[in-house]
Design an enzyme around this catalytic site. Structure first.
Site, PDB file in Angstrom:
ATOM      1  N   PHE A 227       0.817  -1.224   0.000  1.00 28.76           N
ATOM      2  CA  PHE A 227       0.000   0.000   0.000  1.00 28.76           C
ATOM      3  C   PHE A 227       0.846   1.268   0.000  1.00 28.76           C
ATOM      4  O   PHE A 227       0.378   2.328   0.416  1.00 28.76           O
ATOM      5  CB  PHE A 227      -0.990   0.005   1.176  1.00 28.76           C
ATOM      6  CG  PHE A 227      -1.887  -1.195   1.204  1.00 28.76           C
ATOM      7  CD1 PHE A 227      -2.828  -1.397   0.205  1.00 28.76           C
ATOM      8  CD2 PHE A 227      -1.774  -2.155   2.210  1.00 28.76           C
ATOM      9  CE1 PHE A 227      -3.645  -2.521   0.202  1.00 28.76           C
ATOM     10  CE2 PHE A 227      -2.582  -3.291   2.211  1.00 28.76           C
ATOM     11  CZ  PHE A 227      -3.521  -3.477   1.212  1.00 28.76           C
ATOM     12  N   ARG A 309       1.936  15.432  -5.967  1.00 29.22           N
ATOM     13  CA  ARG A 309       0.739  14.714  -6.427  1.00 29.22           C
ATOM     14  C   ARG A 309      -0.518  15.298  -5.772  1.00 29.22           C
ATOM     15  O   ARG A 309      -1.590  15.315  -6.379  1.00 29.22           O
ATOM     16  CB  ARG A 309       0.846  13.206  -6.197  1.00 29.22           C
ATOM     17  CG  ARG A 309      -0.277  12.427  -6.882  1.00 29.22           C
ATOM     18  CD  ARG A 309      -0.050  10.918  -6.849  1.00 29.22           C
ATOM     19  NE  ARG A 309       0.851  10.456  -7.879  1.00 29.22           N
ATOM     20  CZ  ARG A 309       0.487  10.098  -9.113  1.00 29.22           C
ATOM     21  NH1 ARG A 309      -0.785  10.127  -9.473  1.00 29.22           N
ATOM     22  NH2 ARG A 309       1.381   9.696  -9.992  1.00 29.22           N
ATOM     23  N   ARG A 341      -1.207   4.562  -0.829  1.00 26.12           N
ATOM     24  CA  ARG A 341      -2.233   4.506  -1.885  1.00 26.12           C
ATOM     25  C   ARG A 341      -2.874   5.876  -2.176  1.00 26.12           C
ATOM     26  O   ARG A 341      -3.594   6.410  -1.331  1.00 26.12           O
ATOM     27  CB  ARG A 341      -3.306   3.511  -1.463  1.00 26.12           C
ATOM     28  CG  ARG A 341      -4.024   2.841  -2.628  1.00 26.12           C
ATOM     29  CD  ARG A 341      -4.880   1.733  -2.092  1.00 26.12           C
ATOM     30  NE  ARG A 341      -5.324   0.840  -3.155  1.00 26.12           N
ATOM     31  CZ  ARG A 341      -5.909  -0.341  -2.948  1.00 26.12           C
ATOM     32  NH1 ARG A 341      -6.129  -0.758  -1.732  1.00 26.12           N
ATOM     33  NH2 ARG A 341      -6.276  -1.093  -3.963  1.00 26.12           N
ATOM     34  N   ALA A 509       2.541   3.944  -7.972  1.00 24.56           N
ATOM     35  CA  ALA A 509       1.865   4.857  -8.888  1.00 24.56           C
ATOM     36  C   ALA A 509       0.841   4.114  -9.759  1.00 24.56           C
ATOM     37  O   ALA A 509       0.513   4.554 -10.866  1.00 24.56           O
ATOM     38  CB  ALA A 509       2.883   5.606  -9.757  1.00 24.56           C
ATOM     39  N   GLU A 728      -4.744   2.632  -7.295  1.00 24.49           N
ATOM     40  CA  GLU A 728      -5.011   3.723  -6.371  1.00 24.49           C
ATOM     41  C   GLU A 728      -6.313   4.500  -6.637  1.00 24.49           C
ATOM     42  O   GLU A 728      -6.963   4.933  -5.675  1.00 24.49           O
ATOM     43  CB  GLU A 728      -3.847   4.725  -6.400  1.00 24.49           C
ATOM     44  CG  GLU A 728      -2.533   4.160  -5.896  1.00 24.49           C
ATOM     45  CD  GLU A 728      -1.357   5.051  -6.282  1.00 24.49           C
ATOM     46  OE1 GLU A 728      -0.991   5.076  -7.464  1.00 24.49           O
ATOM     47  OE2 GLU A 728      -0.841   5.745  -5.400  1.00 24.49           O
TER      48      GLU A 728
END
Ligand code: MTE
Ligand code: HPA
Ligand code: MOS
Length: 773
Positions: A227, A309, A341, A509, A728
């Site tokens: 994870f 991100r 995640r 990713a 994810e």
């Protein structure tokens, strides 16, 4: 044909009969030893001394290792700044200080308790706002700026200004961090790790022990979950075992229990995000400014990428004509937070989805209406970093969820239910996801694969992908069996090892099967091209000269006419066929290679970190979820009545496995925003350090009515077999539970509900009290 089929999970037979091998299931060797970590008993201070005398007197203790025993004590994926063992400064509670090496685990564990560490304590900082005030920054990102948000805010009819806080999350993988290191000939070390990133583990073990990379091999059979928690943070664990193995020349095991693992390792980053948004009477967002702060804990780790991100996902699924996005990484004295995640994406989208609920409350409208006017439309609208949103499925998904769930009827029923005031209040919300697929660090978007086709027609494939339950092995096996036209069961994905695949990227990713699947396909295509030349010659009755080595781009005449299917190789033009096995035999006898290796890189990425603009992602995975919840007004208890999900996975490689991913990710996301709460003592010790004190979702927390659907989208061309990554993106849809809870609170509110995340039962109960005025 195995692509797009529900082929069984690679691990399912052995998971069911208990024969799956995890690191700590590896048989103990006769001379094997164990290494135990000793952690700091304060959150900040200067290490004064380590008194190991009592521990060293214990029978069975071989030694106590400290920072000085490492050739190179520093590590870090992005910034090399984190000590493997503290030698001076202590920056978080339970930070590793020294290692006790003993004949077995129980001796090592009891001896570790005899180590006396003296630390001169300093004042720690736990509060992110305080750390911001102290400017305790380790990274400031280049802002994104499009248009003129200031003037939009200045002239707008409506604005909202505020901050949003979301908490961290423990990975709670079933298999804690573990590694066994085997000393080999001439100083070499082989580590068997539970790692999402075998190459990083290999590199760190080598640098820590003063070895060259070619002297270290890292093997990963599988993980019992990762994870994100084993992307960077599996590497130091391997270094501990490897150091002891090197020092004592014996195989050495380390396998943390849950409490140790939870106390030492980093979690999802809490974020404190500031915002100002401008919108019109319709709820259309005209401009916005965001300023994001990630609580990175003690060390940088992967935080700059995670912060970025979050910035890439602050738009959620919505178009902002004028926008500014800033971001900063802030250090505090907790465990070093890491990949989890969604990798910052969820902390971005929670913020905007919560703001949308607030806009709805302000305008006295249904939040679904606000979402509909703001979602990305068509394929030309650009993100805050000026990437076009191509293959956009959001409008289609919104229509689908509205009609399929009879949204308006549902809303009316809730209105009526809530009007009865029977001690329960219900809420409804829709959340959407547009998750960018690619590593945002461009160089990581590459992979390599090795395919061996054997004389009996079976194949082995090795890539850098690691299996952590997500089913990447099944997907790669499907790709290889499909390409070679052989049975799914005739392909085995071999344990990941740095001796077969070099310089690999982490399996992260969500791009494990995108990258490694594409590399495996390219390797198969090289083998197929050579076999095709051979087949043509055979069909034409020609003799064989040696067939040359071929790379993936080589044009081979008539290649397209040769089909590999169901164990038969046929020529569509010549209308002839041969059994694959026969052709393979012919190839071997004529000295034509039956194995190949290929490298793959994702094309077309072009985000410029200096300007904050460009194509950061290969494509976006879309999805939508509707959730209805019920809150008990006397206890604050939250029940999920319904969750309905529609996910766009392009042409899914394995719809069954993908549905499992959507289901698990949604529940894990719902857990993050509801029951999962991290508690620390005033001194900074993690109190929620086991399942007894940390509440992950159980069966009772599942939606009573739960549906996961995959929509048809045949139009994606930029990824392997037209599939989209799944790992994810659906995590972010779990947020619909929190949004629905906030919506329920709004029914009883005289002022705008303002919950943070997680919205535990206590948080909900207190907010009910506050808003009823
Ligand atoms: N599913 C299971 N069962 N266990 C995991 O540890 N990790 C998730 C996701 N799904 C995980 C999982 C995370 S964080 C990522 S990035 C992806 O799987 C990684 O694998 P993939 O790229 O092959 O999808
Ligand atoms: N996602 C997940 N893991 C990563 C990334 C990313 O974008 N970049 C580096 N590690
Ligand atoms: Mo996943 S957080 O990218 O390992």
């Amino acid at each position: 044909m195995t692509i797009g089929k529900n082929k069984r999970h690679d691990s399912s037979p052995t998971h069911v009969n208990g024969k799956s091998i995890f690191v700590d299931d590896r048989p103990t060797l006769q001379n094997e030893i164990y290494v135990q970590v000793v952690g700091a008993q304060c959150a900040k201070g200067k290490l004064q001394s380590i008194d190991a005398s009592e521990a060293l007197e214990t029978k069975g203790v071989l030694g106590v290792l400290t920072a000085n025993d490492f050739k190179n004590n520093i590590w870090g994926t992005i910034v090399k700044e984190q000590p493997l063992l503290c030698s001076d400064q202590i920056l978080y509670y339970d930070e590793p200080i020294c290692l006790v090496v003993a004949e077995n685990e129980s001796i090592a564990r009891s001896a570790a308790k005899l180590i006396k560490v003296s630390i001169k304590e300093e004042e720690p900082t736990f509060d992110i706002q305080k750390a911001i005030d102290q400017k305790n920054f380790c990274y400031v990102a280049t802002p994104f700026l499009v248009g003129d948000p200031d003037s939009q805010i200045a002239k707008a009819t409506h604005t909202l200004k505020g901050s949003f806080y979301c908490g961290g999350q423990e990975h709670f993988y079933m298999e804690s961090q573990a590694c066994i290191a085997y000393p080999m000939e001439r100083g070499q070390i082989e580590v068997h790790a539970s790692s999402q990133h075998p190459s990083e583990t290999q590199h760190l073990v080598a640098s820590a022990l003063g070895l060259n990379y070619h002297q270290v091999t890292c093997v990963v059979k599988r993980m019992g979950g990762g994870f994100g928690g084993k992307e960077s943070q599996a590497a130091p664990v391997a270094a501990y075992a490897a150091l002891a193995a090197q020092k004592f020349g014996r195989p050495c095991r380390i396998a943390w229990d849950k409490d140790e693992d939870m106390a030492i390792t980093g979690k999802r980053h809490p974020f404190l995000n500031f915002y100002e948004v401008a919108f019109n009477d319709e709820g259309k967002i005209l401009g916005a400014k965001f300023d994001l702060y990630a609580d990175v804990g003690a060390y940088t780790d992967l935080s700059p990428s995670i912060l970025e991100r979050a910035m890439f996902h602050i738009d959620g699924a919505y178009y902002f004509p004028d926008i500014e996005v800033k971001g900063t990484c802030v250090k505090t004295n907790t465990h070093s937070n890491t990949a989890f995640r969604g990798f910052g994406g969820p902390q971005g989208t929670m913020t905007i989805e919560s703001i949308i609920e607030d806009i709805a409350y302000t305008l006295k409208k249904d939040a679904f209406e606000i979402r509909k006017v703001n979602i990305y439309q068509g394929e030309d609208q650009k993100t805050p970093y000026e990437q076009k949103v191509e293959n956009n499925q959001l409008p289609k998904l919104f229509n689908l969820i509205e009609t399929e769930t009879k949204y308006n009827e549902r809303r009316n029923a809730i209105n009526q239910f809530n009007a009865k005031r029977n001690g329960k209040v219900r809420g409804l919300s829709v959340s959407a996801v547009k998750f960018g697929i690619a590593f945002t660090a461009k160089f990581l978007n590459q992979g390599n694969a090795l395919v061996n086709l054997h004389l009996d027609g079976t194949a082995q494939v090795s890539t850098g992908a690691t299996e952590m339950g997500q089913g990447v092995n099944s997907k790669i096996a499907q790709i290889v069996s499909h390409a070679l036209g052989i049975d799914y069961d005739d392909v085995i994905v071999m344990p990941t090892s740095t001796e077969k695949n070099h310089n690999t990227s982490p399996t992260a990713a969500s791009s494990g099967s995108d990258i490694n699947g594409a590399a495996a396909l390219a390797a198969c295509n090289k083998i197929k091209k050579r076999l095709s030349i051979l087949a043509k010659k055979h069909f034409l009755g020609e003799t064989f000269d040696d067939v040359k080595e071929i790379d993936a781009d080589t044009e081979v005449e008539g290649y397209k006419e040769i089909i590999f299917k169901d164990g038969i190789v046929s020529d569509l033009k010549l209308k002839k066929e041969i059994k694959l096995k026969e052709l393979i035999g012919m190839a071997y006898m004529n000295r034509v290679s039956l194995g190949d290796y290929a490298h793959f890189k994702t094309d077309g990425l072009g985000f410029d970190k200096k300007t904050g603009k460009g194509k950061a992602f290969n494509y976006f995975t879309n999805g939508v979820a509707l959730t209805e919840v019920e809150i008990d007004e006397y206890t604050g208890e939250l029940k999920i009545l319904t969750s309905k999900i529609h996910m766009d996975l392009g042409r899914p490689l394995n719809p069954g496995i993908d549905k499992g991913q959507v289901t698990g990710a949604f529940i894990q996301g719902a857990g993050w925003v509801t029951t999962e709460n991290l508690f620390y003592s005033p001194q900074g010790k993690l109190l929620s350090h086991s399942p007894t004190t940390y509440k992950i979702p159980s069966i009772q927390d599942m939606p009573r009515d739960f549906e996961v659907n995959l929509i048809e989208n045949l139009d994606l061309t930029v990824n392997v077999y037209g599939s989209k990554a799944v790992g994810e993106p659906p995590f972010l849809l779990g947020q619909s539970v929190w949004m629905a809870a906030k919506n329920a609170l709004a029914y009883r509110a005289n002022k705008m509900p303002q919950i943070t995340s997680p919205a535990t039962n206590e948080v909900i109960l207190m907010e009910l009290e506050r808003v009823k005025g």
